[in-house]
Design a protein around this motif. Structure first.
Motif, PDB file in Angstrom:
ATOM      1  N   ALA A 259       0.625  -1.553   0.258  1.00 15.33           N
ATOM      2  CA  ALA A 259      -0.255  -0.077  -0.217  1.00 15.33           C
ATOM      3  C   ALA A 259       1.321   1.689  -0.398  1.00 15.33           C
ATOM      4  O   ALA A 259       2.125   0.925   0.171  1.00 15.33           O
ATOM      5  CB  ALA A 259      -0.723   0.209   1.136  1.00 15.33           C
ATOM      6  N   LEU A 260       0.143   2.643  -0.460  1.00 17.29           N
ATOM      7  CA  LEU A 260       0.615   3.429  -0.433  1.00 17.29           C
ATOM      8  C   LEU A 260       1.415   3.988   0.834  1.00 17.29           C
ATOM      9  O   LEU A 260       0.085   4.373   1.767  1.00 17.29           O
ATOM     10  CB  LEU A 260      -0.001   4.930  -1.011  1.00 17.29           C
ATOM     11  CG  LEU A 260       0.431   6.135  -0.678  1.00 17.29           C
ATOM     12  CD1 LEU A 260       1.608   5.784  -1.924  1.00 17.29           C
ATOM     13  CD2 LEU A 260      -0.046   7.013  -1.563  1.00 17.29           C
TER      14      LEU A 260
ATOM     15  N   GLY B  26       5.469   8.853   0.305  1.00 18.43           N
ATOM     16  CA  GLY B  26       5.491   9.086  -0.775  1.00 18.43           C
ATOM     17  C   GLY B  26       5.062   7.977  -1.818  1.00 18.43           C
ATOM     18  O   GLY B  26       5.100   7.738  -2.890  1.00 18.43           O
ATOM     19  N   HIS B  27       5.971   6.815  -1.504  1.00 21.22           N
ATOM     20  CA  HIS B  27       6.030   5.170  -2.359  1.00 21.22           C
ATOM     21  C   HIS B  27       5.390   4.237  -1.548  1.00 21.22           C
ATOM     22  O   HIS B  27       4.375   4.138  -0.335  1.00 21.22           O
ATOM     23  CB  HIS B  27       7.449   4.682  -1.977  1.00 21.22           C
ATOM     24  CG  HIS B  27       8.592   5.800  -2.363  1.00 21.22           C
ATOM     25  ND1 HIS B  27       8.555   5.811  -4.037  1.00 21.22           N
ATOM     26  CD2 HIS B  27       9.419   6.271  -1.877  1.00 21.22           C
ATOM     27  CE1 HIS B  27       9.736   6.543  -3.860  1.00 21.22           C
ATOM     28  NE2 HIS B  27      10.150   7.267  -2.656  1.00 21.22           N
TER      29      HIS B  27
ATOM     30  N   PHE C 100      -6.256   7.816  -1.088  1.00 18.77           N
ATOM     31  CA  PHE C 100      -5.177   5.924  -1.325  1.00 18.77           C
ATOM     32  C   PHE C 100      -6.315   4.521  -0.667  1.00 18.77           C
ATOM     33  O   PHE C 100      -6.998   4.905   0.567  1.00 18.77           O
ATOM     34  CB  PHE C 100      -4.470   6.051  -0.706  1.00 18.77           C
ATOM     35  CG  PHE C 100      -3.983   4.519  -0.826  1.00 18.77           C
ATOM     36  CD1 PHE C 100      -3.114   4.436  -1.591  1.00 18.77           C
ATOM     37  CD2 PHE C 100      -3.641   3.469  -0.108  1.00 18.77           C
ATOM     38  CE1 PHE C 100      -3.108   3.055  -2.226  1.00 18.77           C
ATOM     39  CE2 PHE C 100      -3.467   2.137  -0.180  1.00 18.77           C
ATOM     40  CZ  PHE C 100      -3.126   1.882  -1.596  1.00 18.77           C
TER      41      PHE C 100
ATOM     42  N   ASP D  29      -6.927   0.708  -1.419  1.00 23.01           N
ATOM     43  CA  ASP D  29      -6.739  -0.360  -1.808  1.00 23.01           C
ATOM     44  C   ASP D  29      -7.113  -1.223  -3.085  1.00 23.01           C
ATOM     45  O   ASP D  29      -8.359  -1.563  -2.639  1.00 23.01           O
ATOM     46  CB  ASP D  29      -6.343  -1.761  -1.337  1.00 23.01           C
ATOM     47  CG  ASP D  29      -5.641  -1.605   0.199  1.00 23.01           C
ATOM     48  OD1 ASP D  29      -4.445  -0.583   0.330  1.00 23.01           O
ATOM     49  OD2 ASP D  29      -6.077  -1.272   1.883  1.00 23.01           O
TER      50      ASP D  29
END
Lengths: 450, 419
Positions: A107-108, A113-114, B379, B381
């Motif tokens: 996941a982020l 930021g990666h 964000f 998943d």
């Protein structure tokens, strides 16, 4: 991409033990980001007290979708460790890996930021020791699969065991571990019955094997071991006997060899009855169990017949009272534990008498489906119906897999047909015995180690 | 004539997954992989990063020679398929030689679609589909002061961002009313557009180029409204078209429409011919009709299914239908889209937008089930969301929580449902 085939170490999660404290996430965030920001942890505990806690964590898949959808070749499965590795210099932050993974395992990480994922901290995962409730464990059983798979199977292929037989699994594992420098004794029972002593003049093993009487197994094996020692040859003297041959008519020979501290390893495959000859009761058959000689029916003289009316003899505890070099109980549902004990028993048998008692469910005699052997073996331990422990004269008796929160014994009983007829009174008798046996062994463990 | 049991044409995601799937079930059958590209396998998706210089051209290969040797795959690079002779199970190559096959997979991908703008054949322009295109464009953007990108799809927008970052003046010309049409909705597109205009790019949506002509600087573009643009670099990124020109002659028996029509096991109308990836037209998840869903995750899925079917793997589960899935990273922000962008009758659309943080979320539900979810700077998943859609999980009971925290609630459902 590596060609897969080996087994790998893995982080296991026991949801029943998790209280959602989040210590694992703090430990991961600390180890991986130098912060205590739990949102940056690569292990994520999800759920609630009400619904139970669960886990979002990279499963290090054998067929990893994150790897297949990565356009930049930044993710690879390491064929040696099994870990899916992320290459920061190749990653283009496209997030497609998060599309591929159905388990939220990558996941982020907003902080960097990666994307971020579990790398098992190079085999020492920070989350595992941080868990105060042992809900997380790092399972290293893959050693058995990877190493043992390379050892020679010393039994012939095609033994005539019943479908789903636990004993075949046990004897193949044991002989692989003990190795080719072994003389094997297999008294009457399932082990020769399925072919260890062979057919038509050839043995079923690749080591010397003999077929003693039920009554003299330990004595004969002790004699053979002494003769080898006299001519200066180091061999493992191994008996694989059934519970009938050990606890009933073979007991005086077994007890005598233990008392003389003969240098042999005596393994008992306890399937709780004379299964090879048609499922007669033995002194290891538990209370209430159906066997062909403790049937279910109207009975006679107004006394209904409801299975065995006596409790089982606790043979391994009797062996402890011989003060053997090593005594242990084991189960094929706990292979790592079994292998640890086998290693210790082999070492002990070079000094004196070693005794290993393996609880071995019998699909035919206990009446359960052939694919359920491991499940039945596991339930026996999870309910404390059987207990896994080891003993040596120096350290005393210690539990190797204590069960903190045992399931009710009915979870074990209902897994098979031989207990189907039990009355509530019989069940409460068995549950009472489980509690009593546990207290007894605990007391012994306490006394010995004190 | 050379003979092979399995002939895989193409060398990107669908082809590579097929090779792995075939080898999982058939370790020995002869297997040949044929590709028009002279390089080792790579993904077209990584090419914008080769253009920007972020990815090194020699660090993007998805497999090495050893992989093909270890898996006993004969790799033929730089050799295009010219014609398929299905009546005699032979593939004719560009050099005139032929390979006889028992089973063939067409995973030939797509090529840039060049719009029929008057004058386009008189000017020089770039496209971006192959590694050689990318290295050429990488060299060109460093020289560019004034660039024009035709087409505001993901390829065009990636290139535009790269041009902005090297300091070129950039104009993006797009026919549709919004950029990234078909991937993201108007609100998300506006957020993306703002990021570009804030960084100095000019975005001309609803605009059409009617004429191209060479000029001293490079190219003069004339728009529908009469204005002209000068460019020293022109990138044509107006979409792609499946490569299937080899379906001439008896290859016509392989039925095709926009792409090669395939069944739920990626089989074409000819029994020993399969197709997968960007050249295939397969069932959509939201519709029974066959659609083009030329995205990377679908290519891997289709390739794996095709490989399993070709090898006769009994573990094969048929294709559930393509679900659109896209991720887009721009100026340090990200946009994710999963599922249908169409809103069918009776469906409910919920949006949430926080102007201060630029966080935007949109979800489409029907009968309690998720049809699509889109986020900018939010964000979640995507793989988990895709499962919620594919499994048609009823979210009625948790809908409000789900909208507030899609990542958290998605993970909760995952951990209890398909862990």
């Amino acid at each position: 991409m590596a060609m897969f085939g080996g087994a790998y170490n893995t982080i296991a999660f026991d949801a029943a033990k998790c209280d959602g404290c989040g210590d694992c996430m703090t430990a991961c965030a600390t180890a991986k980001t130098g912060t205590v920001d739990q949102s940056r942890s690569r292990i994520q505990i999800v759920g609630s007290e009400h619904d139970g806690f669960e886990l979002a964590l990279c499963r290090q898949c054998g067929d990893p979708k994150c790897v297949t959808v990565c356009p930049a070749a930044a993710l690879t499965k390491n064929g040696d460790s099994g870990v899916i590795e992320w290459n920061a210099s190749k990653c283009v932050d496209c997030l497609l890996c998060t599309v591929g993974c159905a388990y939220a395992g990558i996941a982020l990480d907003a902080g960097s930021g990666h994307v971020a994922k579990c790398d098992t901290c190079d085999g020492a995962p920070a989350c595992v020791p941080a868990c105060p409730h042992q809900a997380l464990t790092y399972i290293t059983t893959s050693r058995i699969y990877n190493e043992v798979g390379d050892w020679e199977d010393l039994f012939a292929p095609g033994l005539a065991g019943c479908q789903g037989c636990n004993t075949e699994l046990l004897m193949r594992h044991t002989l692989r571990r003990v190795g080719p420098e072994t003389v094997l004794a297999t008294p009457p029972g399932c082990v020769p019955g399925m072919g260890s002593v062979g057919f038509n003049g050839t043995t079923g093993t690749k080591v010397p094997v003999f077929h003693p009487l039920l009554t003299n197994t330990a004595a004969m094996l002790a004699g053979i071991k002494r003769q080898y020692r006299r001519v200066g040859r180091e061999v493992n003297a191994l008996a694989i006997a059934g519970d009938g041959g050990a606890s009933d008519v073979g007991f005086q020979s077994l007890s005598g060899a233990a008392e003389r501290n003969e240098q042999i390893l005596f393994m008992v495959v306890d399937n709780e009855g004379y299964m090879n000859t048609g499922m007669q009761r033995s002194s290891c058959t538990p209370y209430g169990a159906w066997t062909s000689t403790t049937p279910i029916g109207k009975g006679s003289g107004g006394m209904p017949s409801q299975g065995k009316t006596q409790d089982a003899k606790n043979l391994p505890l009797i062996m402890v009272n011989h003060r053997c070099e090593y005594v242990a109980t084991a189960s094929t549902a706990y292979m790592q534990d079994l292998y640890d004990k086998l290693d210790k028993a082999i070492q002990a048998s070079k000094r004196g008498f070693a005794y290993l008692h393996v609880y071995s469910p019998c699909t035919t005699g206990w009446r359960f489906p052939t694919d359920q052997n491991m499940e039945v073996a596991r339930k026996a331990v999870e309910t404390n119906f059987v207990m896994l422990w080891e003993y040596n004269p120096k350290d005393g008796l210690e539990f190797t897999r204590p069960v903190d929160d045992p399931l009710p014994v009915t979870e074990y009983l209902k897994a098979m047909g031989r207990f189907r007829h039990l009355s509530p009174d019989q069940i409460s008798h068995i549950q009472g015995k489980v509690v009593e046996n546990l207290a007894f062994v605990k007391q012994m463990a306490h006394r010995q180690s004190a | 004539m050379e003979h092979t049991k399995y002939l895989v044409v193409g060398s990107s995601h669908a082809a590579l997954e097929a090779v792995t799937a075939i080898r999982m079930h058939d370790a020995k059958g002869s297997l040949t992989l044929l590709t028009r590209d002279p390089h080792l396998p790579y993904s077209p998706t990584v090419l914008p990063y080769v253009v920007s210089g972020r990815s090194s051209p020699d660090g993007i290969f998805l497999r090495d020679e050893k992989f093909f040797a270890d898996n006993r795959v004969q790799l033929k690079r730089g050799t295009a398929l010219k014609a398929l002779h299905v009546e005699r199970n032979a593939a004719e190559l560009a050099d005139g030689s032929e390979i006889a096959y028992e089973k063939i997979l067409l995973a030939t991908g797509a090529s840039p679609a060049i719009p029929p703008i008057p004058g386009i054949d008189t000017v020089s322009y770039h496209v971006l589909r192959t590694l050689d295109d990318a290295t050429k464009l990488n060299a060109a953007i460093k020289q560019s002061k004034q660039a024009v990108v035709l087409g505001a799809g993901l390829v065009g927008m990636h290139a535009a961002e790269n041009l902005v970052k090297v300091g070129a003046g950039v104009t993006v010309v797009e026919m549709a009313k919004q950029l990234t049409d078909g991937y993201f909705d108007a609100t998300a597109a506006a957020l993306i557009e703002k990021a570009f205009t804030d960084n100095g790019a000019t975005i001309l949506t609803g605009s059409r180029v009617v004429k191209l002509a060479p000029s001293s600087k490079g190219v003069t573009l004339t728009l529908e409204n009469g204005t002209t643009l000068e460019a020293d670099l022109l990138l044509v990124a107006t979409g792609v078209r499946p490569n299937m020109a080899y379906l001439n002659g008896s290859g016509q028996l392989v039925l095709h429409d926009k792409g090669i029509l395939v069944s739920d096991s990626m089989q074409t109308s000819v029994a020993n011919v399969w197709a997968a990836g960007d050249c295939a037209q397969a069932k959509g998840f939201f519709t029974d009709s066959k659609v083009m869903n030329a995205i990377l995750p679908d290519a891997t899925e289709q390739g794996r299914i095709a490989g399993m079917a070709m090898a006769g793997d009994p573990g094969l589960k048929t294709y559930p239908g393509g679900v659109p899935l896209n991720t887009y990273h721009f100026f340090g922000r990200h946009a994710i889209s999963v599922g249908s962008s169409k809103v069918p009758e009776g469906a409910e659309v919920v949006t949430r937008f926080d102007e201060a943080s630029g966080r935007y979320l949109k979800a489409i539900f029907k009968d309690g089930c998720l049809l699509g979810i889109y986020g900018v700077n939010e964000f979640f998943d995507a793989g988990v969301m895709c499962q919620l859609i594919l499994r048609r999980i009823d979210l009625s009971a948790v809908k409000q929580r789900f909208l507030a925290e899609p990542m958290k609630v998605g993970r909760e459902i995952m951990s209890k449902t398909w862990r």
